[in-house]
Design an enzyme around this catalytic site. Structure first.
Site: not given
Length: 848
Positions: A468, A532, A586
């Site tokens: 994203r 992440s 994350d």
């Protein structure tokens, strides 16, 4: 009492309607023909002899005597219980008595499970053990007994003291039982046919008188018209009336003739014998003191014939209804089947069987019916049902034994919590950090948002197969607002597992596309990079990748600063400039997102494709970072917990198989037991094993089941949904190319539930270790803290969050933990960390 074929066909139609009512869940409660499922799903295919029981305390004594004689009292044998009364069954070894019939009236039994009552009686004796595997109606036992000799046998009838029938119905038509494949034996309990008044036009004054004098008036009306228990009494009532009217015995009526029960069904059978019937009739009537003439004997014989003929005709009509049902179920023009039959009326009456056969063939001429007499009663059939039940029970025991390894006790979970705490300490200490599996990586995030954050920020979120890019507009003041715009881009597998340069070029290409989309290519925005994967950070904007996880394997990245790799890719693109302020895990992004709404949020959890956590640790405890004042968020990287073997005692062979087939064998073992990326694969490994052992999918391992990754975690969530019927579970499995039965679906659902429950529990044990650590850090007797949570497993699985939260509560009782779902993901958190970083930069610059 004489019934025409037209009338009998009408009875057949009425019975068919009552069968339909009994099969449908909305009309079953009011149906007179109850169509009770027996949970017998197949006809016999082998020879097994056990023994059968027939009633409680007395039965327990008889069984004990029998076992003594057979010298098997020291063995715990499987038992089949033939119980010939209407019962509601939800499984083979449970039967709740609906009502007594056939003059039985023992108190305290109706509405009770007869298996429990018998077990209680056996336990009371205490000198032997018996394992009651199946409760079988005598009609079912008869059908199974005859089915052993003739595989076409799919109907069972009893015509004796009482009357009843069973047959093999298509499972898809039985609303009261879940499933749609195969067949199940239905106990029709047709003795109650007519209790709703549907046979009123056929009942005579004699039928009504018998009913009024019975122990169950208004009940079992069909049985009272057709069964052996009432036939002699029907004859007696007719003879009394004829004598009163002067048509018999010159009007003589004796006390014996007026005594209920003086004419029995066996007398009717004797009177109707072709050669000696009149002689027997003379003897029977003489005992009644009526001094019969030869003409009287002929007349009485005629009465007996009419009564027994009506019985045979009524039974033929209802049997005809069942045969028509079977023919329609098959969609056949002609039915060929066998009816297993037992009962004293059918066996002993000289004319009954011939009359029944003849009428059936006349009423249903398109059915070729063979009538097979059950020579050994229903005992053999009960034994066969029991043998099948025993096999299924043994299969269920082995399945439970397999799944038992996944069912962790509280003491085991407390041990997981304790070991996690040990590994946390090892990760925090300087001398053990390098060898610790739980790395406790400093993030250089020293505080949560205070509300003064302001500006436009770009955020990247890389942690799975989707990537994203976000524009986050944060506005401070009295009315704080966060406005977000984002686009999602896929990362192809070949890029995930290609070179590092290809991966970061792809990321920059996506950023370029997003900036074009937003019309902001000229702006030099501060950027927060949610990355992440395990990184060793030396500052807020520098992070060295320790190891790839979650299926990533891009070369030339491990051991490199990923912020520098991103900056170099931006330079290669030469289209825009960005100020990379922060690299963010994350979990940290999730914690910061939730902390913006709830200042008490000091823990972050991801329970999705991967599994990880972070929390605010006292800086003095983080020995690899200088300083002792304040706190810093630590990225635990707890997915590697257990890589040193400390969880080997709870890892199963299926966990080992998943690990061996992964891209990073021997690493991220805790994550492989509790994260979304691997749960489906654990389930697949179990299903393969159960199939090999013949417990699933007919023992056939399909190509689909051999395919790694085919069983995605989203299927676990769907299968475990409480709202989903087994039929829908089966549909999901068929979408996966798994040709399953409804029994398979039950097993698959249990496997999924067991695997996901363990995942939630061990994840909860890890979190309990974290919140207890925070409480002890602060010297508190009781801690109130909020955990920010994100991840598809936590959000979408129907039970994961509930089990996880309960586990934390059970294992950390001194902590009052609130769980706050991150609605905006970790992208917003990355922007907030970037905003905090920018603010800190300005303060540092002013101080210099």
């Amino acid at each position: 009492m004489r019934l025409s074929d037209e009338t009998l066909k009408d009875v057949m139609g009425r019975f068919r309607r009552e069968m339909e009512n009994g099969l449908h869940s909305d009309t079953n409660p009011t149906a007179t023909v109850k169509m009770l499922p027996t949970f017998v799903r197949s006809l016999p295919d082998g020879s097994v002899f056990l023994f059968l029981l027939q009633l409680f305390d007395h039965v327990a004594e008889c069984l004990g005597d029998f076992m003594d004689k057979q010298k098997i009292k020291d063995k715990k044998l499987p038992v089949g219980f033939t119980f010939s009364f209407p019962c509601t069954q939800t499984k083979l070894d449970e039967a709740v008595l609906v009502r007594w019939t056939k003059k039985f009236k023992a108190n305290g039994v109706e509405g009770s499970d007869v298996v429990k009552l018998l077990n209680k009686a056996i336990k009371k004796r205490g000198d032997y053990e018996a394992d009651i595997m199946a409760v079988v109606n005598d009609t079912v036992g008869t059908m199974m007994t005859c089915g052993f000799d003739d595989r076409r046998c799919e109907v069972g009838i009893i015509i004796g003291t009482g009357t009843n029938a069973c047959y093999m119905e298509e499972l898809r038509h039985i609303d009261t039982v879940e499933g749609d494949e195969g067949r199940m034996c239905i106990n029709t309990e047709w003795g109650a046919f007519g209790d709703d008044g549907s046979l009123e036009d056929l009942r005579t004054e004699y039928d009504r008188e018998i009913d009024r004098g019975s122990i169950n008036p208004g009940k079992q009306l069909f049985e009272k018209m057709a069964s052996g228990m009432y036939m002699g009494e029907l004859v007696r009532l007719i003879l009394v009336k004829m004598a009163k009217e002067g048509l018999l015995f010159e009007g003589r009526i004796t006390p014996e003739l007026l005594t209920k029960g003086k004419i029995e069904t066996k007398h009717v059978s004797a009177i109707e014998k072709t050669k000696e019937g009149l002689k027997k009739c003379m003897e029977i009537l003489t005992r009644l003191g009526v001094e019969p003439s030869e003409e009287d004997c002929v007349a009485v014989q005629h009465v007996c014939t009419i009564v027994s003929f009506r019985s045979a005709n009524l039974i033929a009509a209802t049997l005809g209804g069942i045969l028509c049902r079977l023919k329609e179920n098959r969609g056949a023009n002609r039915l060929r089947t066998t009816v297993g039959i037992d009962g004293s009326m059918y066996k002993m009456h000289p004319q009954y069987s011939r009359r029944l056969h003849k009428t059936v063939r006349r009423l249903v001429p398109d059915c070729d019916v063979r009538f097979l007499l059950s020579e050994s009663g229903s005992a053999k059939g009960a034994a066969m049902v029991t043998a099948v039940a025993y096999r299924l029970t043994e299969q269920a025991r082995q399945i439970q034994q397999t799944l038992a390894e996944f069912r962790l006790s509280k003491s085991q979970l407390l041990e997981v919590k304790k070991r996690m705490r040990v590994e946390i300490e090892r990760g925090l200490k300087k001398e053990t950090h390098h060898e610790a599996t739980v790395k406790m990586l400093p993030t250089f995030v020293r505080s949560t948002p205070d509300g003064s954050e302001n500006g436009d920020f770009l955020a990247l979120d890389l942690g799975g197969t989707n990537f994203r890019v976000l524009l986050v507009r944060i506005r401070s003041g009295k009315r704080r607002t966060v406005e977000m715009h984002n686009k999602i881009y896929a990362i192809p597998t070949e890029v995930m597992q290609g070179t590092g340069e290809e991966l970061f070029d792809h990321i920059v290409h996506c950023i370029s596309d997003f900036l074009d989309y937003m019309g902001m290519k000229s702006a030099r925005l501060p950027l927060g990079f949610t990355f992440s994967f395990p990184c060793l950070q030396t500052s807020l904007d520098a992070g060295t990748l320790v190891t790839w996880t979650k299926g990533f394997k891009a070369t030339d990245c491990e051991g490199e600063d990923v912020v520098e790799l991103l900056r170099e890719a931006i330079k290669r693109k030469e289209e825009f400039e960005l100020d990379v302020v922060a690299i963010v895990n994350d979990t940290v992004g999730t914690m910061m997102t939730c902390a913006y709404e709830e200042p008490n949020c000091e823990v972050g959890l991801i329970a999705g494709t991967g599994s990880n956590a972070c929390y605010m640790e006292e800086l003095k405890n983080i020995e690899i970072v200088p300083g002792t004042e304040g706190r810093m968020c630590v990225n635990m990287e707890w997915g590697a917990f257990g890589d040193n073997g400390c969880l080997d005692d709870i890892r199963t062979v299926y966990d080992q198989a998943v690990d061996e087939n992964s891209l990073n064998e021997g690493k991220q073992r805790y994550e492989k037991m509790c994260s979304g990326m691997y749960l489906g694969e654990i389930v697949r490994q179990i299903l393969i094993d159960l199939t090999k052992r013949g417990f699933l999918f007919r023992g056939q391992i399909s190509e689909t089941l051999k395919t790694r990754g085919i069983f995605e975690t989203k299927f676990l969530s769907q299968i475990e949904s409480d709202r989903l019927a087994l039929l829908q579970v089966r549909a999901i499995l068929q979408q996966l190319g798994l040709d399953s039965t409804c029994d398979d679906s039950i097993i698959v659902k249990e496997v999924c539930g067991t695997v996901s429950r363990r995942a939630a529990q061990i994840c909860g044990a890890g979190m309990a270790a974290v919140v207890d650590k925070i409480r002890e850090n602060r010297g508190l007797d009781h801690l109130e803290v909020t955990v920010g949570v994100d991840g598809t497993l936590y959000k979408l699985h129907p039970h994961f969050s509930r089990i996880f939260q309960k586990t934390v509560k059970d294992l950390a009782p001194k902590c009052d933990v609130t769980f706050l779902l991150s609605e905006d993901g970790s992208g917003k958190g990355a922007a907030l960390i970037t905003a905090v970083g920018c603010r800190q930069r300005q303060l540092d610059a002013q101080q210099q």
